[in-house]
Design an enzyme around this catalytic site. Structure first.
Site, PDB file in Angstrom:
ATOM      1  N   THR A  14       0.822  -1.213   0.000  1.00 17.24           N
ATOM      2  CA  THR A  14       0.000   0.000   0.000  1.00 17.24           C
ATOM      3  C   THR A  14       0.853   1.259   0.000  1.00 17.24           C
ATOM      4  O   THR A  14       2.045   1.238   0.303  1.00 17.24           O
ATOM      5  CB  THR A  14      -0.949   0.013   1.213  1.00 17.24           C
ATOM      6  OG1 THR A  14      -0.178   0.019   2.413  1.00 17.24           O
ATOM      7  CG2 THR A  14      -1.877  -1.185   1.199  1.00 17.24           C
ATOM      8  N   ASP A  15       0.208   2.375  -0.316  1.00 21.88           N
ATOM      9  CA  ASP A  15       0.874   3.672  -0.316  1.00 21.88           C
ATOM     10  C   ASP A  15       0.422   4.483   0.893  1.00 21.88           C
ATOM     11  O   ASP A  15      -0.267   3.961   1.778  1.00 21.88           O
ATOM     12  CB  ASP A  15       0.610   4.413  -1.630  1.00 21.88           C
ATOM     13  CG  ASP A  15      -0.861   4.716  -1.876  1.00 21.88           C
ATOM     14  OD1 ASP A  15      -1.673   4.620  -0.930  1.00 21.88           O
ATOM     15  OD2 ASP A  15      -1.198   5.071  -3.014  1.00 21.88           O
ATOM     16  N   LEU A  16       0.765   5.754   0.928  1.00 17.85           N
ATOM     17  CA  LEU A  16       0.408   6.609   2.058  1.00 17.85           C
ATOM     18  C   LEU A  16      -1.095   6.717   2.282  1.00 17.85           C
ATOM     19  O   LEU A  16      -1.543   6.926   3.394  1.00 17.85           O
ATOM     20  CB  LEU A  16       0.973   8.018   1.827  1.00 17.85           C
ATOM     21  CG  LEU A  16       2.302   8.313   2.502  1.00 17.85           C
ATOM     22  CD1 LEU A  16       2.886   9.616   1.993  1.00 17.85           C
ATOM     23  CD2 LEU A  16       2.162   8.333   3.997  1.00 17.85           C
ATOM     24  N   ILE A  19      -3.972   2.509   0.138  1.00 20.98           N
ATOM     25  CA  ILE A  19      -4.481   1.698  -0.971  1.00 20.98           C
ATOM     26  C   ILE A  19      -3.300   1.076  -1.711  1.00 20.98           C
ATOM     27  O   ILE A  19      -2.160   1.513  -1.561  1.00 20.98           O
ATOM     28  CB  ILE A  19      -5.376   2.529  -1.928  1.00 20.98           C
ATOM     29  CG1 ILE A  19      -4.607   3.680  -2.550  1.00 20.98           C
ATOM     30  CG2 ILE A  19      -6.603   3.038  -1.190  1.00 20.98           C
ATOM     31  CD1 ILE A  19      -5.381   4.476  -3.578  1.00 20.98           C
TER      32      ILE A  19
END
Length: 133
Positions: A14-16, A19
């Protein structure tokens, strides 16, 4: 019939925003393709060792439809669309239940160890052919 490969989303995917980072979908479908090839009975290590050939992605056309999130259970589907003497075209999707999150049309080719284009081995073409009824 589509080949299915289950994947769970881990924190590292996931990213910040929490997601799945967009490039990780390409990793997910790569795993699905590798398992699809294995399920067909194609040994890619032996193909390289004995014939000096490897599969390479020539083209990917991708659509990001909905985000996957941490801990989602996903299924990567792989369907053969076309096979010629020189390439394999497939449709792949990343699903969360019945919800389609990502789709891609992927074209694979065979390359020699020097990077030159090569025809698909006859054994691989036979394994891709639909069964005769």
């Amino acid at each position: 019939m589509a080949h299915e490969f289950p994947i769970r989303v881990y924190y590292e995917d996931t990213d910040l925003a929490g997601i799945v980072y967009y490039a990780n979908y390409l990793k997910f479908i790569e795993r699905g393709r590798s398992e699809w090839v294995r399920a067909m009975g194609v040994d890619q290590v032996a193909m390289k060792r004995e014939l000096g050939l490897v599969f390479a992605v020539r083209r990917v056309e991708a659509d990001y439809l909905r985000p996957a999130k941490f801990d989602d259970e996903l299924i990567v589907t792989t369907d053969l669309v076309a096979e010629t003497g020189a390439r394999i075209v497939m449709e792949q999707a990343v699903m969360r239940g019945a919800e389609k999150l990502f789709t891609a049309t992927v074209t694979l080719v065979c390359l020699t160890e020097t990077g030159a284009a090569a025809r698909l081995p006859a054994e691989v073409r036979r394994k891709l052919a639909p069964p005769l009824h």
